[in-house]
Each structure stands twice: as structure tokens, then as C-alpha cells.
Design an enzyme around this catalytic site. Sequence first.
Site, PDB file in Angstrom:
ATOM      1  N   LYS A  45       0.869  -1.187   0.000  1.00 48.17           N
ATOM      2  CA  LYS A  45       0.000   0.000   0.000  1.00 48.17           C
ATOM      3  C   LYS A  45       0.905   1.237   0.000  1.00 48.17           C
ATOM      4  O   LYS A  45       1.929   1.258   0.691  1.00 48.17           O
ATOM      5  CB  LYS A  45      -0.882   0.001   1.253  1.00 48.17           C
ATOM      6  CG  LYS A  45      -1.650   1.305   1.498  1.00 48.17           C
ATOM      7  CD  LYS A  45      -2.710   1.575   0.446  1.00 48.17           C
ATOM      8  CE  LYS A  45      -3.343   2.958   0.625  1.00 48.17           C
ATOM      9  NZ  LYS A  45      -4.227   3.324  -0.488  1.00 48.17           N
ATOM     10  N   SER A  70     -12.237   6.817  -2.519  1.00 45.44           N
ATOM     11  CA  SER A  70     -11.499   7.973  -2.022  1.00 45.44           C
ATOM     12  C   SER A  70     -10.975   7.576  -0.651  1.00 45.44           C
ATOM     13  O   SER A  70     -11.434   8.054   0.384  1.00 45.44           O
ATOM     14  CB  SER A  70     -12.397   9.204  -1.930  1.00 45.44           C
ATOM     15  OG  SER A  70     -11.610  10.319  -1.555  1.00 45.44           O
ATOM     16  N   CYS A 128      -1.849   9.636  -7.028  1.00 44.19           N
ATOM     17  CA  CYS A 128      -2.982   9.442  -6.119  1.00 44.19           C
ATOM     18  C   CYS A 128      -4.054  10.502  -6.402  1.00 44.19           C
ATOM     19  O   CYS A 128      -3.769  11.696  -6.358  1.00 44.19           O
ATOM     20  CB  CYS A 128      -2.556   9.514  -4.664  1.00 44.19           C
ATOM     21  SG  CYS A 128      -4.002   9.391  -3.586  1.00 44.19           S
ATOM     22  N   GLY A 247      -5.811  -2.248 -14.486  1.00 42.52           N
ATOM     23  CA  GLY A 247      -7.126  -1.721 -14.849  1.00 42.52           C
ATOM     24  C   GLY A 247      -7.990  -2.828 -15.404  1.00 42.52           C
ATOM     25  O   GLY A 247      -7.768  -3.297 -16.528  1.00 42.52           O
TER      26      GLY A 247
END
Length: 308
Positions: A45, A70, A128, A247
Site C-alpha cells: 500500500k 477515495s 494518487c 485496470g
Amino acid sequence: MIDLSVRIKNLKFETPFLNASGVWCTTENEIDEILKSEAGGVVFKTMTLEKRVGNPEPRLYVTDDFSINSMGLPNLGVDYYCQIASKLKKYQKPLIASFAGFKEKEFYILAEKIDNADFDGLEVNLSCPNLEGKGIFAYDLDLSFKILKNLKKITKKVIGVKLPPYNDRETIKKIAEKFLQLKIDFVTLINSYPLGAFIDTKNERLVIKPNQGIGGLGGRVLKPISLAQVILFHKFSQGKIDIIGVGGVETGDDVYQYILAGAKLVGVGTRLLKGPKIFSNLKKQLEKIFREKKINKIEDKLGQLKDY
Ligand code: RRO
């Protein structure tokens, strides 16, 4: 014999599957589970200097077609990740540290800490979408190039950059040419599309709360956008910079599309929310495609799209 292993510089990945940073990679336990699965390595992360709880909930919404998040960089802080990296070395799979600063200087402090720890590579997160009141670094090309140039002086480890989607070919060309000059080892294409929204008409609300209910869009809908970025980056870098495609990866066919587009590895984001079992499914499905098409290794098909 089918060989699914790939290399980025000196790093060997037994399979071309990774998690996309952010999913299943915040705690030691989650990272451990990725490393025990058929993933070829792990991307942590995105870590920041200090530990963060992230944005208020609801902050993640998932459907079969897309996800909107978010999260706001919830993570346990760089020192925690540096400490657990030494324990996780035992799996002998590449450990990649994703990191982001809020200010330029923080990127350098983070990189020094990561360079001194047992990580094998760095993924600089310049994309980000969820920093309230702040823009995306990667949309400021001069600043991004300056940061990367300085980071190259700080670390000799394998270094990659996670980019957002761009809307024109010229920008991708400019970035690819600069990254060749800077000797960037890999790019991860792409982070979530920065401005996604979805409305629940029953209660007449946006599905997430932070940042006016607008967040990063991921999942199946992102794949055509991401594939185009991969194709163009591969072309403009003359195949000299390795690409991790991210993706909408759900099946072996998706992985094969990314390979043909020019991505050596893929990162799984939204689909990994259901757990690391996906990696063994991807492996079986990709091996089946390779068997049927009589392909032995990924490099034989990398960026090998046919002309009309
Ligand atoms: O934590 C997040 O809000 C987040 C990050 Br750091 C990122 O790079 N991409 C994303 O979709 N969410």
C-alpha cells in the site's frame, strides 16, 4: 513447457501477476497472503511518512463494472513497512514499496528509508487522485521529472513510477522519452481514473462521501483506457521500459490483452477485493491460452499486436 516468469532488471517474478497497490496490501497479514498466493510479487500500500487513517467512510463503492474510491492513503507508515519487509523476505518474491509524499521533500526522505530496508524495488506513486485540496503530481511534468531525477540519486534499486491516465499522445510521448533518459526501470499504467462519481437514486446521494463524493474510478470500465496508455507508452519507449498494466484485470484473456499491448506484468485492483484466490485462476486461464496458442513465454508475445 510454459514459463510465465518475467524479469524487471534483476528482479524475477515467477508469475506476471501482482496486486495493484492499495488492494490487499496494507497489513502484514494481507501482504503475507498475497505472497503465499500465485502472485509473482507484491506491491505494498502506498506508504507515507506518518501513519494515516485515511478519509471518512463511505469511501469505497464496488460493482461488477467499476469501483470508486477515495480512501485517502490509509496506511501504517513507512517505518512499519520497512520493518515488516525484512520478515517477508523469506518468500523470495520481489517486494515493491509504493510511496507518496505530500510535498516534494517527503519523497526523498521516504526513498532513503525504503532504500535502507529490505525492499527490492520502489514504485513512486505520482498519481494518487484523492489528496483533498491537492493536485496530482504526475500532471505537473516538470516537478515530476525533477523528483524522479533526484530519486535516482538516492536509490540504486529498481525504480518505477505509477502514472495516471493522460488524454493526449504527446504527453505520453514526452514522458516516455524523459523516462528513457532518466533510466526509469518500469511504469505502472494506470492508477484509477481521477474523477469518478456514481449516484444512488434511492437516497439521492453520491455513493462515497469524501472529496465531494468524487473519487478514483477503477475496475472493468478502466481497461480500454489503460490498454491505450500501455500501447502508446510501449511504442514511445520503444519497448525499453517495462510496463505493469493495471485496470480491469479479471481473467486470463484480460492478461493476454495486456501482454499484446506491451505490459510484462499486470496488477489486479478491484477484482482482488474478493481475495488473492484470483491469482491461481489467472494462472490457469493464462496457461490455457498459452497452450492453445502454442506460446512458451510472455516475451514472445510482448507488444506483438498484428497490423491490419
Ligand atoms: O489511498 C487512496 O485513496 C488511493 C491511492 Br494512494 C491511489 O494511488 N489510488 C487510488 O485510487 N486511491
